[in-house]
Scaffold this motif. Structure first.
Motif, PDB file in Angstrom:
ATOM      1  N   VAL A 156       0.692  -1.257  -0.103  1.00 40.12           N
ATOM      2  CA  VAL A 156      -0.038   0.089  -0.004  1.00 40.12           C
ATOM      3  C   VAL A 156       0.936   1.259   0.058  1.00 40.12           C
ATOM      4  O   VAL A 156       0.643   2.288  -0.713  1.00 40.12           O
ATOM      5  N   GLY A 157       2.202   1.165   0.613  1.00 42.49           N
ATOM      6  CA  GLY A 157       2.900   2.269   0.812  1.00 42.49           C
ATOM      7  C   GLY A 157       4.184   2.059   1.756  1.00 42.49           C
ATOM      8  O   GLY A 157       4.175   1.108   2.448  1.00 42.49           O
ATOM      9  N   GLY A 158       5.028   2.792   1.339  1.00 37.37           N
ATOM     10  CA  GLY A 158       6.302   2.576   2.134  1.00 37.37           C
ATOM     11  C   GLY A 158       7.238   3.643   1.903  1.00 37.37           C
ATOM     12  O   GLY A 158       6.933   4.881   1.755  1.00 37.37           O
ATOM     13  N   MET A 159       8.485   3.436   2.525  1.00 34.49           N
ATOM     14  CA  MET A 159       9.673   4.435   2.227  1.00 34.49           C
ATOM     15  C   MET A 159      11.028   3.900   2.291  1.00 34.49           C
ATOM     16  O   MET A 159      11.230   2.716   2.858  1.00 34.49           O
ATOM     17  N   GLY A 160      11.670   4.551   1.724  1.00 32.87           N
ATOM     18  CA  GLY A 160      13.111   3.966   1.527  1.00 32.87           C
ATOM     19  C   GLY A 160      14.140   5.289   1.751  1.00 32.87           C
ATOM     20  O   GLY A 160      13.735   6.264   1.373  1.00 32.87           O
ATOM     21  N   LEU A 161      15.247   4.944   2.492  1.00 31.93           N
ATOM     22  CA  LEU A 161      16.172   5.839   2.861  1.00 31.93           C
ATOM     23  C   LEU A 161      17.631   5.269   2.970  1.00 31.93           C
ATOM     24  O   LEU A 161      17.879   4.252   3.082  1.00 31.93           O
ATOM     25  N   ILE A 162      18.793   6.081   2.197  1.00 34.36           N
ATOM     26  CA  ILE A 162      19.863   5.611   2.108  1.00 34.36           C
ATOM     27  C   ILE A 162      20.778   6.801   2.352  1.00 34.36           C
ATOM     28  O   ILE A 162      20.548   7.911   2.149  1.00 34.36           O
ATOM     29  N   ALA A 163      21.767   6.349   3.428  1.00 33.24           N
ATOM     30  CA  ALA A 163      22.785   7.371   3.865  1.00 33.24           C
ATOM     31  C   ALA A 163      24.324   6.985   3.474  1.00 33.24           C
ATOM     32  O   ALA A 163      24.481   5.804   3.651  1.00 33.24           O
ATOM     33  N   ASP A 203      30.461   2.564   4.262  1.00 29.05           N
ATOM     34  CA  ASP A 203      30.246   3.980   5.070  1.00 29.05           C
ATOM     35  C   ASP A 203      28.715   4.321   4.853  1.00 29.05           C
ATOM     36  O   ASP A 203      28.209   5.284   4.462  1.00 29.05           O
ATOM     37  N   MET A 204      27.863   3.282   4.662  1.00 27.75           N
ATOM     38  CA  MET A 204      26.421   3.448   4.198  1.00 27.75           C
ATOM     39  C   MET A 204      25.403   2.686   5.078  1.00 27.75           C
ATOM     40  O   MET A 204      25.623   1.699   5.665  1.00 27.75           O
ATOM     41  N   ILE A 205      24.315   3.331   4.960  1.00 29.75           N
ATOM     42  CA  ILE A 205      23.143   2.763   6.138  1.00 29.75           C
ATOM     43  C   ILE A 205      21.956   2.855   4.785  1.00 29.75           C
ATOM     44  O   ILE A 205      21.549   3.655   4.156  1.00 29.75           O
ATOM     45  N   GLY A 206      21.107   1.796   4.922  1.00 30.74           N
ATOM     46  CA  GLY A 206      19.929   1.561   4.299  1.00 30.74           C
ATOM     47  C   GLY A 206      18.666   1.379   5.022  1.00 30.74           C
ATOM     48  O   GLY A 206      18.881   0.528   6.152  1.00 30.74           O
ATOM     49  N   LEU A 207      17.552   1.960   4.722  1.00 31.99           N
ATOM     50  CA  LEU A 207      16.488   1.719   5.606  1.00 31.99           C
ATOM     51  C   LEU A 207      15.169   1.635   4.711  1.00 31.99           C
ATOM     52  O   LEU A 207      15.052   2.342   3.692  1.00 31.99           O
ATOM     53  N   PHE A 208      14.498   0.517   4.846  1.00 39.50           N
ATOM     54  CA  PHE A 208      13.093   0.341   4.165  1.00 39.50           C
ATOM     55  C   PHE A 208      11.975   0.144   5.282  1.00 39.50           C
ATOM     56  O   PHE A 208      12.100  -0.715   5.934  1.00 39.50           O
ATOM     57  N   MET A 209      10.906   0.719   4.900  1.00 35.74           N
ATOM     58  CA  MET A 209       9.947   0.835   5.684  1.00 35.74           C
ATOM     59  C   MET A 209       8.623   0.394   5.079  1.00 35.74           C
ATOM     60  O   MET A 209       8.238   0.913   3.849  1.00 35.74           O
ATOM     61  N   VAL A 210       7.745  -0.382   5.458  1.00 29.26           N
ATOM     62  CA  VAL A 210       6.512  -0.967   5.069  1.00 29.26           C
ATOM     63  C   VAL A 210       5.785  -1.535   5.994  1.00 29.26           C
ATOM     64  O   VAL A 210       6.280  -1.808   7.227  1.00 29.26           O
ATOM     65  N   GLN A 211       4.321  -1.633   6.056  1.00 30.42           N
ATOM     66  CA  GLN A 211       3.628  -2.178   6.974  1.00 30.42           C
ATOM     67  C   GLN A 211       2.554  -3.143   6.514  1.00 30.42           C
ATOM     68  O   GLN A 211       1.400  -3.033   6.373  1.00 30.42           O
ATOM     69  N   SER A 212       2.831  -4.428   6.659  1.00 28.08           N
ATOM     70  CA  SER A 212       1.956  -5.608   6.202  1.00 28.08           C
ATOM     71  C   SER A 212       2.610  -6.877   7.039  1.00 28.08           C
ATOM     72  O   SER A 212       3.767  -7.076   7.029  1.00 28.08           O
ATOM     73  N   ILE A 213       1.529  -7.558   7.817  1.00 28.84           N
ATOM     74  CA  ILE A 213       2.167  -8.575   8.635  1.00 28.84           C
ATOM     75  C   ILE A 213       1.111  -9.693   8.756  1.00 28.84           C
ATOM     76  O   ILE A 213      -0.204  -9.229   8.794  1.00 28.84           O
ATOM     77  N   ALA A 251      11.950  -5.787   0.833  1.00 31.16           N
ATOM     78  CA  ALA A 251      13.109  -5.196   1.283  1.00 31.16           C
ATOM     79  C   ALA A 251      14.452  -5.459   0.665  1.00 31.16           C
ATOM     80  O   ALA A 251      15.303  -4.847   0.707  1.00 31.16           O
ATOM     81  N   GLY A 252      14.524  -7.008   0.192  1.00 27.30           N
ATOM     82  CA  GLY A 252      15.628  -7.182  -0.507  1.00 27.30           C
ATOM     83  C   GLY A 252      15.795  -6.621  -1.910  1.00 27.30           C
ATOM     84  O   GLY A 252      16.733  -6.249  -2.258  1.00 27.30           O
ATOM     85  N   ASP A 253      14.679  -6.361  -2.450  1.00 28.69           N
ATOM     86  CA  ASP A 253      14.701  -5.545  -3.614  1.00 28.69           C
ATOM     87  C   ASP A 253      15.267  -4.319  -3.495  1.00 28.69           C
ATOM     88  O   ASP A 253      15.887  -3.699  -4.316  1.00 28.69           O
ATOM     89  N   PHE A 254      14.676  -3.613  -2.254  1.00 29.53           N
ATOM     90  CA  PHE A 254      15.243  -2.303  -2.136  1.00 29.53           C
ATOM     91  C   PHE A 254      16.747  -2.357  -2.115  1.00 29.53           C
ATOM     92  O   PHE A 254      17.548  -1.463  -2.491  1.00 29.53           O
ATOM     93  N   LYS A 255      17.423  -3.117  -1.283  1.00 29.33           N
ATOM     94  CA  LYS A 255      18.800  -3.216  -1.074  1.00 29.33           C
ATOM     95  C   LYS A 255      19.574  -3.497  -2.275  1.00 29.33           C
ATOM     96  O   LYS A 255      20.674  -2.702  -2.803  1.00 29.33           O
ATOM     97  N   VAL A 256      18.987  -4.331  -3.280  1.00 33.63           N
ATOM     98  CA  VAL A 256      19.719  -4.623  -4.621  1.00 33.63           C
ATOM     99  C   VAL A 256      19.858  -3.287  -5.324  1.00 33.63           C
ATOM    100  O   VAL A 256      20.865  -3.005  -5.803  1.00 33.63           O
ATOM    101  N   LEU A 257      18.610  -2.528  -5.498  1.00 32.75           N
ATOM    102  CA  LEU A 257      18.520  -1.368  -5.972  1.00 32.75           C
ATOM    103  C   LEU A 257      19.253  -0.290  -5.259  1.00 32.75           C
ATOM    104  O   LEU A 257      19.864   0.639  -6.269  1.00 32.75           O
ATOM    105  N   ALA A 258      19.733  -0.247  -4.355  1.00 30.91           N
ATOM    106  CA  ALA A 258      20.265   0.659  -3.659  1.00 30.91           C
ATOM    107  C   ALA A 258      21.817   0.470  -3.983  1.00 30.91           C
ATOM    108  O   ALA A 258      22.443   1.464  -4.274  1.00 30.91           O
TER     109      ALA A 258
END
Length: 454
Positions: free
Chosen positions: A58-65, A420-430, A437-444
Motif C-alpha cells: 500500500v505504501g512505504g519509504m526508503g532511505l539511504i545515507a 560507510d552506508m546505511i539503508g532503511l526500508f519501511m513498509v507495514q503488512s504482517i 526489502a531485499g529488492d530495495f537493497k539490490v536497487l540501492a
C-alpha cells in the motif's frame, strides 16, 4: 535552598538544554558527491511505485545515507489507503523486531558500566531461571535403556512429549543476545515448547517480571549454545535491563537512548501530538485472527486487507508488556539516527552512547559455525544484530562486516561499515510475504558508482 545545590541544579538543567540544542538533523547531500548516481537512484522510486500500483504494498519509504549524509529519501504510495492519506517522510511505523538491536544497545550500556559480563548465567540476575529444564522431545538426548546400551533421540520425538532433563549448561547473557539460549517464540513453530508458550499466554499483557517468571517455568527447546533459534530472548533482555538498572525498561530506553539521540518519535506508544502519523497496518488477503495463528496461514490471493484494529490498540493506549523484542514504533528519521550512531562507533552529534570497541564487539560473529536458519549460509549473528560474513555465500549484494535486521511487517535496515552506508526500508503488512526489502537493497547498491573497497 542551599546556593551550591541551586548552582548544581542549574548546571544540570543547562547541560540538558545544551544536549537538546546540540542535536541536529542528519543533512542531505547530492548523491554524486557520495559516489552514487541520481539517475540510478530513480530506479528505486520507479520500482517501488510499480509495486504500489500492482497491490504488492500500500505504501512505504526508503532511505539511504552515505558518509553521514542522506542521499536518497523517498516515500511511496499511501500511509492509509482507506483514508486516502499519502505516505509522508515523518510517518510512524511499527518496527517489530527492529526493536531488538535497540534493546541490545541499551543492555550494552549497562555492560560498559560493569553491571554484568556476557558469560554470566542469567540466573545470577533473574533467579526465576535457576532451575531450567530441557524438553526431551525437541532437544534430543542419550537415553540409557538397560544400563549397558543407549539410543540417541532426535528432535521431534513425540514419544518424549512431557519429559524433561537438565540442560548441558545454563543459558548466559551472551546466549540471550545471540538467540542461542534454547528459547523459542511460540508463534513461528509448533513444537511441544511452542505450544506451551502459546498456552501460557507469553507475550500477552503482563509485566516483564511476570513474563520472565512464567517463562522460567517452561522447558527450554534446546540445550543452550547448541542451536541458533529465533526467540523471546530479547524480551528477557528487557527484564534484565530493569533488574540491573533499577528502572522501568521504557524509562531506561527514553533516558539513556532516545532522548540523548533525539529519537523523538520512538517508544512503546504514541503521544497525543503524533497519533495521526501512525501508518495503517495491513495483512495479506484472507489472513484471519491474531499473530498467534497468522504465521501459520497462507494468503487466499493477491492484495492486502486492513489488519484488525486490535493490532494497533497497544500503540495508542499502551500495555503492560514492554517488548524488547518487538514492541517499538519509530520513524525512518529516528532509526537513521540510531544507525548512524552505530556506524560512527557509538556516538552522534557529540553524544556518546557506546565505546567503539563495544560496537565492534556487538557486530562481530558470536555463534561460530552454528547455522542461522532461514536457508542462508554465509551469515552469522552478533549481539542482537545479524552479521554478513561472506556476501557470496549469502547470495545478496553487501559487504563482509555488514550488520542488519528486519521486522515482521517488512521493515529492514542494514549498516555497511566498508562502504560507510546505511539503508532503511519501511513498509507495514504482517505477516509480511514480499521480497520488497531485499529488492530495495539490490536497487540501492546498483546506484553506487564508487565503492570505497576498490
Amino acid at each position: 535552598m542551599n546556593r551550591n545545590v541551586m548552582s548544581g541544579l542549574s548546571g544540570l538543567v543547562l547541560l540538558a538544554l545544551v544536549s537538546i540544542l546540540s542535536a541536529k538533523e542528519i543533512t542531505t547531500s547530492k548523491p554524486e558527491r557520495q559516489g552514487f548516481s541520481s539517475d540510478r537512484l530513480d530506479n528505486i522510486t520507479e520500482f517501488m511505485n510499480r509495486k504500489v500500483a500492482d497491490g504488492t504494498m500500500v505504501g512505504g519509504m526508503g532511505l539511504i545515507a552515505r558518509g553521514g549524509k542522506v542521499i536518497y529519501e523517498q516515500t511511496y504510495g499511501m500511509a492509509d489507503r482507506e483514508a486516502e492519506r499519502l505516505m509522508e517522510e515523518d510517518a510512524i511505523y511499527r518496527i517489530y523486531s527492529m526493536t531488538k538491536p535497540i534493546t541490545g544497545v541499551a543492555l550494552m550500556i549497562l555492560y560498559e558500566e560493569g553491571k554484568f559480563r556476557l558469560n554470566d548465567p542469567i540466573a545470577m540476575y533473574m533467579p526465576e531461571f535457576a532451575n531450567l529444564e530441557v524438553a526431551m522431545s525437541t532437544a534430543g538426548t542419550n537415553i540409557i535403556s538397560d544400563g549397558t546400551t543407549s539410543r540417541t533421540v532426535g528432535k521431534g520425538d513425540n514419544s518424549l512429549v512431557g519429559q524433561t532433563r537438565k540442560p548441558a549448561r545454563q543459558p548466559t547473557v551472551r546466549d540471550l543476545m545471540t538467540h542461542t539460549a534454547g528459547m523459542t517464540y511460540g508463534i513461528f513453530g509448533n513444537t511441544e515448547v511452542d505450544k506451551i508458550y502459546r498456552e501460557a499466554g507469553l507475550l500477552g499483557d503482563m509485566t516483564l517480571e511476570e513474563f520472565t517468571k512464567a517463562l522460567g517455568q517452561i522447558p527450554l527447546q534446546y540445550d543452550p549454545g547448541s542451536q541458533w533459534h529465533y526467540s523471546v530472548s530479547v524480551d528477557v533482555q528487557g527484564r534484565l535491563i530493569e533488574v540491573l538498572s533499577g528502572m522501568k525498561f521504557s524509562d531506561f530506553l527514553r533516558e539513556r537512548l532516545f532522548e540523548p539521540l533525539d529519537m523523538k518519535d520512538t517508544g512503546f506508544r504514541l503521544m497525543e501530538d503524533n497519533q495521526a502519523r501512525l501508518t495503517q497496518l495491513y495483512t495479506p488477503a484472507g489472513i484471519k485472527g491474531g499473530l498467534n495463528t497468522a504465521f501459520f496461514q497462507r494468503p487466499s490471493g493477491p492484495g492486502l486487507d486492513v489488519a484488525p484494529p486490535e493490532a494497533s490498540l497497544e500503540y495508542i493506549y499502551g500495555r503492560k508488556f514492554e517488548s524488547g523484542g518487538g514492541g517499538l514504533i519509530s520513524t525512518a528519521r529516528d532509526y537513521l539516527r540510531f544507525s548512524q550512531m552505530m556506524l560512527n562507533g557509538g556516538q552522534l552529534d557529540g553524544v556518546r552512547i557506546l565505546s567503539p570497541k563495544t560496537v565492534e564487539l556487538m557486530t562481530m560473529n558470536h555463534i561460530g559455525d552454528l547455522p542461522m536458519g532461514f536457508g542462508r549460509t554465509g551469515a552469522g549473528f552478533g549481539l542482537d544484530f545479524g552479521v554478513v560474513l561472506d556476501p557470496g555465500a549469502v547470495g545478496e549484494v553487501s559487504s563482509a562486516g555488514e550488520y542488519n535486521w528486519g521486522g515482521a511487517a517488512g521493515t529492514r535496515f542494514w549498516i555497511d561499515p566498508r562502504e560507510d552506508m546505511i539503508g532503511l526500508f519501511m513498509v507495514q503488512s504482517i505477516p509480511h510475504r514480499t521480497r520488497l526489502a531485499g529488492d530495495f537493497k539490490v536497487l540501492a547498491y546498483q546506484a553506487m558508482t564508487e565503492s570505497y573497497t576498490d
